[in-house]
Design an enzyme around this catalytic site. Sequence first.
Site, PDB file in Angstrom:
ATOM      1  N   ASP A  41       0.813  -1.221   0.000  1.00  0.00           N
ATOM      2  CA  ASP A  41       0.000   0.000   0.000  1.00  0.00           C
ATOM      3  C   ASP A  41       0.845   1.269   0.000  1.00  0.00           C
ATOM      4  O   ASP A  41       0.554   2.228  -0.712  1.00  0.00           O
ATOM      5  CB  ASP A  41      -0.910   0.036   1.237  1.00  0.00           C
ATOM      6  CG  ASP A  41      -2.023  -0.999   1.132  1.00  0.00           C
ATOM      7  OD1 ASP A  41      -2.054  -1.706   0.092  1.00  0.00           O
ATOM      8  OD2 ASP A  41      -2.829  -1.091   2.067  1.00  0.00           O
ATOM      9  N   LYS A 129     -26.531 -14.071 -11.022  1.00  0.00           N
ATOM     10  CA  LYS A 129     -27.328 -12.851 -11.146  1.00  0.00           C
ATOM     11  C   LYS A 129     -26.913 -11.949  -9.991  1.00  0.00           C
ATOM     12  O   LYS A 129     -27.248 -12.195  -8.834  1.00  0.00           O
ATOM     13  CB  LYS A 129     -28.823 -13.151 -11.082  1.00  0.00           C
ATOM     14  CG  LYS A 129     -29.651 -11.892 -11.313  1.00  0.00           C
ATOM     15  CD  LYS A 129     -31.111 -12.210 -11.536  1.00  0.00           C
ATOM     16  CE  LYS A 129     -31.858 -11.015 -12.112  1.00  0.00           C
ATOM     17  NZ  LYS A 129     -31.779  -9.810 -11.295  1.00  0.00           N
TER      18      LYS A 129
HETATM   19  S1  IVH Z   1     -28.194  -9.821 -18.659  1.00  0.00           S
HETATM   20  C1  IVH Z   1     -31.018  -8.663 -22.014  1.00  0.00           C
HETATM   21  N1  IVH Z   1     -26.735 -10.878 -16.784  1.00  0.00           N
HETATM   22  O1  IVH Z   1     -30.732  -8.382 -13.904  1.00  0.00           O
HETATM   23  C2  IVH Z   1     -30.471  -9.195 -20.768  1.00  0.00           C
HETATM   24  N2  IVH Z   1     -28.366  -9.282 -16.168  1.00  0.00           N
HETATM   25  O2  IVH Z   1     -33.635  -8.520 -14.737  1.00  0.00           O
HETATM   26  C3  IVH Z   1     -29.837  -8.161 -19.951  1.00  0.00           C
HETATM   27  N3  IVH Z   1     -28.407  -8.779 -13.773  1.00  0.00           N
HETATM   28  O3  IVH Z   1     -31.145  -5.196 -15.233  1.00  0.00           O
HETATM   29  C4  IVH Z   1     -29.376  -8.563 -18.614  1.00  0.00           C
HETATM   30  N4  IVH Z   1     -26.789 -10.142 -13.190  1.00  0.00           N
HETATM   31  O4  IVH Z   1     -29.258  -5.524 -13.607  1.00  0.00           O
HETATM   32  C5  IVH Z   1     -27.728 -10.019 -17.074  1.00  0.00           C
HETATM   33  N5  IVH Z   1     -25.344 -11.890 -15.201  1.00  0.00           N
HETATM   34  C6  IVH Z   1     -26.325 -11.015 -15.510  1.00  0.00           C
HETATM   35  C7  IVH Z   1     -26.958 -10.245 -14.520  1.00  0.00           C
HETATM   36  C8  IVH Z   1     -27.988  -9.391 -14.892  1.00  0.00           C
HETATM   37  C9  IVH Z   1     -27.656  -9.252 -12.756  1.00  0.00           C
HETATM   38  C10 IVH Z   1     -29.504  -7.803 -13.612  1.00  0.00           C
HETATM   39  C11 IVH Z   1     -29.375  -6.611 -14.493  1.00  0.00           C
HETATM   40  C12 IVH Z   1     -30.663  -6.486 -15.229  1.00  0.00           C
HETATM   41  C13 IVH Z   1     -31.570  -7.386 -14.458  1.00  0.00           C
HETATM   42  C14 IVH Z   1     -32.549  -8.017 -15.412  1.00  0.00           C
END
Ligand code: IVH
Length: 692
Positions: A41, A129
């Site tokens: 650091d 997710k």
């Molecule tokens: S893909 C067209 N991948 O989930 C697809 N979304 O309900 C676009 N999210 O607004 C999203 N992890 O904030 C995708 N691995 C992931 C994700 C993800 C979290 C969230 C994202 C989105 C929401 C959709």
Amino acid sequence: MTTPAAGEAPDQTAARVSALRTAINEANYLYYVLDAPTLPDAEYDRLLRELQEIESAHPELLTADSPTQRVGAEPLKAFAEVAHTIPMLSLGNAFSEADVVAFDRRVREGLERQAFDLENVVEYAVEPKFDGLAVALHYQDGLFVRGATRGDGFSGEDVSANLRTIHSIPMRLATEDPPAWLEVRGEVLMLRRDFERLNDIARQKGEKTFVNPRNAAAGSLRQLDPRISAQRRLSFFAYGVGRVEGMELPETHAAVMDSLAKLRLPVSDQRAVVSGVAGLMHYFTALGERRDRLPFDIDGAVYKVNRLADQVQLGFVARAPRFAIAHKYPAQEEMTQVESIDVQVGRTGALTPVARLKPVFVGGVTVTNATLHNEDEVRRKDVRVGDSVIVRRAGDVIPEVAGVVLDRRPMRDLVTPQYPPFSMPLACPECGAPVVRLEGESAARCSNGLSCPAQRKQALIHFVSRRAMDIDGLGEKLVEQLLEHGLIQTPADLYRLQREPLAGLERMAEKSADNLLAAVEASRGRDLARFIFALGIRNVGEQTAKDLARHFGSLEALMRADSATLQQVPDVGPVVAQSMQAFFAEPHNQSVIENLRLAGAWKDGEAQPTIAGKLSGKTFVLTGTLPTLSRDEAKVLIENEGGKVVGSVSRKTDFVVAGADPGSKLTKAQDLGIRILDQATFHELISHGEKT
Ligand code: IVH
């Protein structure tokens, strides 16, 4: 034109600036993206300071992608609006295997004319997710130019200044040949450890804490003062791309993610590629098992058809893609109402407020109670009867009230006496004895000791528990029954139990009466360490009980010991010593112990005294090179006086002995306010002990 620094030609200065930026960016990448720090650091700070100095002397060398520009710009009045050229959509949800099967079927139907492999199985890219906020990062010719929240999907807010403070987001893509335009989509979140740290600080300052990492991340990202965001450490994970120009996309989503990783964008290492429903379900289960150990919160897994051409063919329905779905885990947080706040009395008399809740299904079980820990905690969260609260149950952790939803508390109720803030009762709810709270303690306690029936019951439950006397088959319910029927009052009574009255108890057949008596019998003669632990002396845990047993060998010696003698045992300080002396001074405890002795409840061992020296119970850390002592020599000196040398600095460290070129241990010790000794003061301590 600014004049170059003395003795340095401008192009040398520019070269130095470039070298510093490369070194700092490299360190950032290793630290924040790969989680594998290499630069100490202090060294990092030195490089950053040098860069700042040169840049302020040579403003013409300052660029937007300089790592110095992450620290937080001036506050904004409002966020500008950013239109999303390609809308940021949401995902459909799956809650069960049947939903996943249906999703996969729709995908296969949609791809009907597509040439499948033999089994007609679809390949999916799968990833966590993330439970954060979606953002889009815009890179023009490789340079970060803007970043926006998802907003309503069609336009969001320009939060570039806050995104710049996220060290894992590169300000320049790591490539010689950047695309004209690259929009990276992903999630901003707060790691659990950063969330804990933020709340710790808020608590210390008496400020309101955040309910969960997601709210903390949202509050920080949508903060108009980037200097505040800079203090709250946020993280980012990419999960896809938006508008792309001047770059050939690979054929699959998984390969897109790999190329983002190559550009040094942070991507999750929990990604995988699987086949068909079986592959999806297997991933879902495996990720679910790791869920509580991940450094951040997730609320499900996202499944995406891997081939981009297939994604295009499948297209969208309404506002969600047909090619992807979010498979959710059972929520770990739900909202419910507080019906009452009860106060429970524990083994040592500590009063614990417990929220009785309107039953709510959370984290896979129905929750009706949640601990509120202690008075201060209730005050800090300001939980009141009637409140709507967020209940959290993560993994096997006991459910807790994460926070109050203040919006749902009607204003008038803030002042009406029917809806007052919580306060601890002044009398013990079990025995009516006065409640006391000692200075510096978080717990309020019933002052009645083992005369309080609640304390007596808890003490008995502890005495018989597995890690204490381990009386098999004697659980909480049975202890309650024995107490109710007056068959026992103290642990010593267990050893006098008779068969007949036992067999008469509810649900107690003769066989189980015999089993209980046999278990009690088998517990006679337990070793001293277990027995000491079983006594349930305040502040004496399992390890301390072991240390005490080893040091004193017999209970008699332990009971006779004065405070100074007790403190020769590792980790026994004045507070623990005081608890023990108070316990053994109680006439009631003395007579129970005497009866237990007569029952042969424990057997003494052999005393193996800890070396009684001037440094007994003290923990040392050595760092750097001392003028004339080697590390080993210093260690021997410390151990001869009963002290202990450990490898790393923590709150439990008493002294750090620092020589020349100390490492980060010294900085950490300074941060924690631990006493630092040089060789001279170290010798002083060895010869005279600690001056009080
Ligand atoms: S893909 C067209 N991948 O989930 C697809 N979304 O309900 C676009 N999210 O607004 C999203 N992890 O904030 C995708 N691995 C992931 C994700 C993800 C979290 C969230 C994202 C989105 C929401 C959709």
